[in-house]
Design an enzyme around this catalytic site. Structure first.
Site, mmCIF file in Angstrom:
data_model
loop_
_atom_site.group_PDB
_atom_site.id
_atom_site.type_symbol
_atom_site.label_atom_id
_atom_site.label_comp_id
_atom_site.label_asym_id
_atom_site.label_seq_id
_atom_site.Cartn_x
_atom_site.Cartn_y
_atom_site.Cartn_z
ATOM 1 C CE LYS A 66 -3.627 2.709 0.702
ATOM 2 N NZ LYS A 66 -4.762 2.926 -0.165
ATOM 3 C CE LYS A 98 -4.121 7.100 7.604
ATOM 4 N NZ LYS A 98 -4.240 5.730 7.195
HETATM 5 P P1 NAP Z 1 -13.421 7.265 8.300
HETATM 6 O O1 NAP Z 1 -14.599 7.523 7.431
HETATM 7 O O2 NAP Z 1 -12.875 8.380 9.127
HETATM 8 O O3 NAP Z 1 -13.796 6.029 9.248
HETATM 9 C C1 NAP Z 1 -12.947 5.622 10.282
HETATM 10 C C2 NAP Z 1 -13.681 4.599 11.132
HETATM 11 O O4 NAP Z 1 -12.810 4.162 12.160
HETATM 12 C C3 NAP Z 1 -14.913 5.172 11.826
HETATM 13 O O5 NAP Z 1 -15.861 4.145 11.907
HETATM 14 C C4 NAP Z 1 -14.374 5.533 13.201
HETATM 15 O O6 NAP Z 1 -15.370 5.548 14.211
HETATM 16 C C5 NAP Z 1 -13.424 4.375 13.421
HETATM 17 N N1 NAP Z 1 -12.379 4.702 14.394
HETATM 18 C C6 NAP Z 1 -11.368 5.589 14.252
HETATM 19 N N2 NAP Z 1 -10.606 5.598 15.344
HETATM 20 C C7 NAP Z 1 -11.134 4.711 16.213
HETATM 21 C C8 NAP Z 1 -10.790 4.274 17.489
HETATM 22 N N3 NAP Z 1 -9.734 4.768 18.136
HETATM 23 N N4 NAP Z 1 -11.579 3.342 18.081
HETATM 24 C C9 NAP Z 1 -12.644 2.849 17.450
HETATM 25 N N5 NAP Z 1 -13.024 3.219 16.210
HETATM 26 C C10 NAP Z 1 -12.279 4.137 15.607
HETATM 27 O O7 NAP Z 1 -12.163 6.736 7.475
HETATM 28 P P2 NAP Z 1 -12.171 5.901 6.101
HETATM 29 O O8 NAP Z 1 -12.118 6.868 4.967
HETATM 30 O O9 NAP Z 1 -13.222 4.864 6.133
HETATM 31 O O10 NAP Z 1 -10.715 5.245 6.176
HETATM 32 C C11 NAP Z 1 -10.446 4.127 7.000
HETATM 33 C C12 NAP Z 1 -9.049 3.597 6.673
HETATM 34 O O11 NAP Z 1 -9.020 3.208 5.290
HETATM 35 C C13 NAP Z 1 -7.922 4.610 6.865
HETATM 36 O O12 NAP Z 1 -6.781 3.982 7.350
HETATM 37 C C14 NAP Z 1 -7.707 5.150 5.462
HETATM 38 O O13 NAP Z 1 -6.380 5.635 5.287
HETATM 39 C C15 NAP Z 1 -7.975 3.907 4.629
HETATM 40 N N6 NAP Z 1 -8.399 4.169 3.234
HETATM 41 C C16 NAP Z 1 -9.340 5.134 2.975
HETATM 42 C C17 NAP Z 1 -9.714 5.367 1.652
HETATM 43 C C18 NAP Z 1 -10.745 6.442 1.307
HETATM 44 O O14 NAP Z 1 -10.897 6.757 0.107
HETATM 45 N N7 NAP Z 1 -11.474 7.008 2.268
HETATM 46 C C19 NAP Z 1 -9.142 4.641 0.618
HETATM 47 C C20 NAP Z 1 -8.225 3.633 0.916
HETATM 48 C C21 NAP Z 1 -7.851 3.423 2.238
HETATM 49 P P3 NAP Z 1 -16.293 6.852 14.441
HETATM 50 O O15 NAP Z 1 -17.486 6.662 13.551
HETATM 51 O O16 NAP Z 1 -16.633 6.820 15.879
HETATM 52 O O17 NAP Z 1 -15.461 8.052 14.071
#
Ligand code: NAP
Length: 289
Positions: A171, A239
């Site tokens: 990644k 990040k």
């Molecule tokens: P997001 O929408 O911010 O969702 C993050 C999730 O993790 C939420 O459900 C959040 O809960 C939970 N979370 C965060 N910290 C936590 C903790 N300490 N304890 C428990 N739950 C926690 O982020 P996302 O876009 O889905 O991305 C998630 C991951 O995938 C990241 O590592 C990102 O780099 C990766 N990613 C994202 C994309 C993209 O296009 N978005 C693409 C590829 C990879 P809450 O609802 O309570 O905040």
């Protein structure tokens, strides 16, 4: 299969949804309970009050949270998923995190008779929604064979890359390449505007030649239109680039372009653009100084 999914954000929500729609029995946990309740209302299944309770009885537990520390919080400790998992169960983590935390959790899982796979994804929000993600996996083959059928519900390519940490390292390579491609595209489009050419016509033509890329095909026109609300945010990219540069310091790789582009993203953040998508690099070249 009996499954659990931890973290119903932009990516995790639709990924877990594909599992439920395929007929699996899915128990979810989300830190903000309202999101878990909304997910259950949409897809069925059950919401649990902690990762540990969500993981109880599941053959495969999947997670997609923010970063290394978030991942430790949902896996380790009294309320973490490992405490609820039965011997032989597999935790598949889709968070983009460091290779170091992947190895740490692989070892912690092994000490408890569990399996851990680092399985970050590429394809963004639309890939998650359409079930078309690329999934790069690190860990052991037997655990991969158990978990792969679940991942196939939202992955178009699910590949075991090597031992623990190999998924995260792959990644990192993905993000290094993406950053360079976006900056090249931004410079090309900024030049196009200065040259007085029709930018969309230029894109139509050069996207049929050697300059083409996913970014050009999917973001070129929106960059010209100044639209930057297409998913993957600058904050998340920083990040990911930090993780890649830390790994490069450890393995001796030179990342001069990546380091420079990381600074461009830092500039966007300092101007309040942390939530814009990553194609907003062009703003540094086209906005009035
Ligand atoms: P997001 O929408 O911010 O969702 C993050 C999730 O993790 C939420 O459900 C959040 O809960 C939970 N979370 C965060 N910290 C936590 C903790 N300490 N304890 C428990 N739950 C926690 O982020 P996302 O876009 O889905 O991305 C998630 C991951 O995938 C990241 O590592 C990102 O780099 C990766 N990613 C994202 C994309 C993209 O296009 N978005 C693409 C590829 C990879 P809450 O609802 O309570 O905040």
């Amino acid at each position: 299969m009996k499954l659990a999914f931890i973290g119903l954000g932009t990516m995790g929500g639709p990924m877990a949804g594909h599992l439920a729609r395929a007929g699996h029995e899915v128990t979810v946990f989300n830190r903000t309970r309202a999101k878990a309740d909304a997910w259950v209302a949409k897809y069925g299944g059950r919401a649990a009050p902690s990762p540990r309770e969500a993981a109880q009885g599941a053959a495969v537990v999947l997670s997609c949270v923010g970063n290394d520390d978030d991942l430790r919080q949902v896996t380790l400790g009294d309320k973490g998923a490992f405490a609820g998992m039965q011997a032989g169960a597999v935790l598949v983590d889709h968070t983009t995190a460091s290779a170091g935390v992947a190895v740490e959790l692989y070892e912690a899982a092994r000490a408890r008779g569990l399996h851990f796979l680092d399985a970050p994804v590429s394809g963004g929000q639309s890939g998650a929604e359409q079930g078309m993600l690329t999934i790069m996996v690190g860990g052991d083959r037997p655990a991969f064979d158990i978990a792969k059928p679940a991942m196939m519900h939202y992955g178009r390519a699910v590949t075991l890359m090597g031992p623990a940490g190999s998924g995260q390292k792959t990644k990192m390579i993905n993000q290094i390449c993406v950053a360079g491609v976006i900056q090249g595209l931004a410079e090309g489009l900024a030049f196009t505007l200065r040259a007085g050419l029709d930018a969309k016509r230029v894109l139509d033509v050069i996207s049929k030649g050697a300059a083409t890329s996913w970014q050009m095909e999917n973001r070129g026109r929106t960059m010209v239109d100044g639209k930057f609300d297409f998913g993957f945010a600058v904050d998340l990219m920083r990040k990911d680039l930090r993780i890649a540069m830390e790994e490069a310091r450890a393995n001796g790789a030179d990342l001069p372009m990546t380091a420079l582009i990381d600074q461009f993203y830092a500039k966007l953040q300092s101007r309040g653009g942390g939530r814009l998508d990553t194609s907003s690099l062009i703003k540094l070249l086209t906005d009035r100084k």
